[in-house]
Design a protein around this motif. Structure first.
Motif, PDB file in Angstrom:
ATOM      1  N   ILE A  83       0.803  -1.143  -0.042  1.00  0.00           N
ATOM      2  CA  ILE A  83       0.046   0.009  -0.186  1.00  0.00           C
ATOM      3  C   ILE A  83       0.790   1.280  -0.152  1.00  0.00           C
ATOM      4  N   THR A  84       1.766   1.140   0.881  1.00  0.00           N
ATOM      5  CA  THR A  84       2.912   2.414   0.914  1.00  0.00           C
ATOM      6  C   THR A  84       3.631   2.666  -0.445  1.00  0.00           C
ATOM      7  N   ASP A  85       3.955   1.452  -0.875  1.00  0.00           N
ATOM      8  CA  ASP A  85       4.679   1.770  -2.461  1.00  0.00           C
ATOM      9  C   ASP A  85       3.636   2.413  -3.452  1.00  0.00           C
ATOM     10  N   GLN A  86       2.418   1.890  -3.355  1.00  0.00           N
ATOM     11  CA  GLN A  86       1.452   2.639  -4.315  1.00  0.00           C
ATOM     12  C   GLN A  86       1.182   4.060  -3.946  1.00  0.00           C
ATOM     13  N   LEU A  87       0.813   4.340  -2.834  1.00  0.00           N
ATOM     14  CA  LEU A  87       0.650   5.767  -2.359  1.00  0.00           C
ATOM     15  C   LEU A  87       1.963   6.561  -2.727  1.00  0.00           C
ATOM     16  N   GLU A  88       3.144   6.296  -2.292  1.00  0.00           N
ATOM     17  CA  GLU A  88       4.409   6.927  -2.388  1.00  0.00           C
ATOM     18  C   GLU A  88       4.533   7.325  -3.948  1.00  0.00           C
ATOM     19  N   ARG A  89       4.088   6.169  -4.774  1.00  0.00           N
ATOM     20  CA  ARG A  89       4.383   6.395  -6.382  1.00  0.00           C
ATOM     21  C   ARG A  89       3.226   7.601  -6.849  1.00  0.00           C
ATOM     22  N   GLU A  90       2.244   7.812  -6.120  1.00  0.00           N
ATOM     23  CA  GLU A  90       1.231   8.877  -6.424  1.00  0.00           C
ATOM     24  C   GLU A  90       1.599  10.179  -5.748  1.00  0.00           C
ATOM     25  N   GLY A  91       2.502   9.950  -4.885  1.00  0.00           N
ATOM     26  CA  GLY A  91       3.143  11.492  -4.243  1.00  0.00           C
ATOM     27  C   GLY A  91       2.315  11.759  -2.821  1.00  0.00           C
ATOM     28  N   LEU A  92       1.539  10.804  -2.448  1.00  0.00           N
ATOM     29  CA  LEU A  92       0.457  10.867  -1.386  1.00  0.00           C
ATOM     30  C   LEU A  92       1.248  10.687   0.118  1.00  0.00           C
ATOM     31  N   VAL A  93       2.245   9.771  -0.166  1.00  0.00           N
ATOM     32  CA  VAL A  93       3.109   9.661   1.326  1.00  0.00           C
ATOM     33  C   VAL A  93       4.762   9.747   0.686  1.00  0.00           C
ATOM     34  N   GLU A  94       5.519   9.745   1.890  1.00  0.00           N
ATOM     35  CA  GLU A  94       6.901   9.802   1.721  1.00  0.00           C
ATOM     36  C   GLU A  94       7.681   8.962   2.573  1.00  0.00           C
ATOM     37  N   ARG A  95       8.635   8.556   2.706  1.00  0.00           N
ATOM     38  CA  ARG A  95       9.522   7.500   3.451  1.00  0.00           C
ATOM     39  C   ARG A  95      10.467   8.623   3.781  1.00  0.00           C
ATOM     40  N   VAL A  96      10.939   8.820   5.171  1.00  0.00           N
ATOM     41  CA  VAL A  96      11.818   9.429   5.751  1.00  0.00           C
ATOM     42  C   VAL A  96      12.745   8.650   6.695  1.00  0.00           C
ATOM     43  N   LYS A  97      13.912   8.714   6.326  1.00  0.00           N
ATOM     44  CA  LYS A  97      14.968   7.805   7.120  1.00  0.00           C
ATOM     45  C   LYS A  97      15.135   8.198   8.555  1.00  0.00           C
ATOM     46  N   VAL A  98      14.996   7.242   9.265  1.00  0.00           N
ATOM     47  CA  VAL A  98      15.182   7.604  10.829  1.00  0.00           C
ATOM     48  C   VAL A  98      16.621   7.857  11.342  1.00  0.00           C
ATOM     49  N   ALA A  99      17.076   8.905  11.631  1.00  0.00           N
ATOM     50  CA  ALA A  99      18.548   9.212  11.983  1.00  0.00           C
ATOM     51  C   ALA A  99      19.065   8.149  12.885  1.00  0.00           C
ATOM     52  N   THR A 100      18.379   7.846  13.717  1.00  0.00           N
ATOM     53  CA  THR A 100      18.867   6.851  14.872  1.00  0.00           C
ATOM     54  C   THR A 100      18.907   5.295  14.325  1.00  0.00           C
ATOM     55  N   ASP A 101      18.370   5.143  13.220  1.00  0.00           N
ATOM     56  CA  ASP A 101      18.217   3.732  12.858  1.00  0.00           C
ATOM     57  C   ASP A 101      18.271   3.502  11.242  1.00  0.00           C
ATOM     58  N   ARG A 102      19.218   3.592  10.552  1.00  0.00           N
ATOM     59  CA  ARG A 102      19.307   3.549   9.179  1.00  0.00           C
ATOM     60  C   ARG A 102      18.503   2.570   8.542  1.00  0.00           C
ATOM     61  N   ARG A 103      18.130   1.508   9.135  1.00  0.00           N
ATOM     62  CA  ARG A 103      17.254   0.591   8.672  1.00  0.00           C
ATOM     63  C   ARG A 103      15.794   0.647   8.459  1.00  0.00           C
ATOM     64  N   SER A 104      15.603   1.721   9.059  1.00  0.00           N
ATOM     65  CA  SER A 104      14.213   2.234   9.463  1.00  0.00           C
ATOM     66  C   SER A 104      13.801   3.417   8.670  1.00  0.00           C
ATOM     67  N   SER A 105      12.636   3.508   8.369  1.00  0.00           N
ATOM     68  CA  SER A 105      11.758   4.657   7.711  1.00  0.00           C
ATOM     69  C   SER A 105      10.490   4.901   8.163  1.00  0.00           C
ATOM     70  N   LEU A 106      10.216   6.397   8.464  1.00  0.00           N
ATOM     71  CA  LEU A 106       8.975   6.832   8.791  1.00  0.00           C
ATOM     72  C   LEU A 106       8.280   7.091   7.496  1.00  0.00           C
ATOM     73  N   ILE A 107       6.973   6.606   7.825  1.00  0.00           N
ATOM     74  CA  ILE A 107       5.978   6.975   6.639  1.00  0.00           C
ATOM     75  C   ILE A 107       5.171   8.100   7.161  1.00  0.00           C
ATOM     76  N   ARG A 108       5.198   9.124   6.053  1.00  0.00           N
ATOM     77  CA  ARG A 108       4.035  10.111   6.506  1.00  0.00           C
ATOM     78  C   ARG A 108       3.568  10.580   5.203  1.00  0.00           C
TER      79      ARG A 108
END
Length: 165
Positions: A83-108
């Protein structure tokens, strides 16, 4: 509307009243959800899971990890990723890297995502209101109270069961 009978219509008067009540509640939920799914699809070319994910993100402006979204929505991480991949392609959400954990992203939600969701949410609210508009205020209030009582009783029963396990 489909020709397939709903769950409640499959019961007979001899069935236990509580079973018939349960099936009536389930039928009402299924009918309402089906209507909302159809309206989201036809009016916004989206799905209920996409709407639900965006609703979760609107409540947490800083964003959420995939695992948090998965827990809140009670679906697998794989579902959230798709779902996130679809919404990101449409520009509705973005992934933001977590500074303290390079493996994680926040979706907003993006600004476009917030605007889009707010339009959908406004329509959603109107749809729900229209579905209940044929039921008197007194009946809606009584139903709300009765379901609240059922919720509390059910939660208490489940809590007792969990403490025995």
């Amino acid at each position: 509307m489909s020709d397939i009978p709903d769950l409640e219509s499959r019961t007979v008067p001899e069935d236990h009243h509580d079973l018939r009540l349960w099936l009536r509640m389930l039928t009402c939920c299924n009918l309402i959800e089906s209507d909302i799914r159809t309206r989201l699809r036809t009016e916004y070319q989206t799905t209920l899971p996409r709407f639900d994910l965006m609703a979760q993100l609107l409540r947490v402006p800083g964003g959420m990890k995939m695992s948090e979204l998965s827990q809140h929505m009670m679906v697998t991480n794989g579902n959230i990723t798709g779902i996130t991949d679809q919404l990101e392609r449409e520009g509705l959400v973005e992934r933001v890297k977590v500074a303290t954990d390079r493996r994680s992203s926040l979706i907003r939600l993006t600004s476009k995502g917030k605007r889009t969701f707010k339009k959908m949410a406004q329509s959603h609210e109107q749809w729900v209101q229209s579905m209940f508009s044929g039921v008197s205020e007194k009946s809606r209030a009584a139903l709300f109270e009765a379901l609240g009582e059922l919720k509390l009783v059910t939660q208490a029963r489940m809590a007792r069961r969990d403490t025995r396990a």
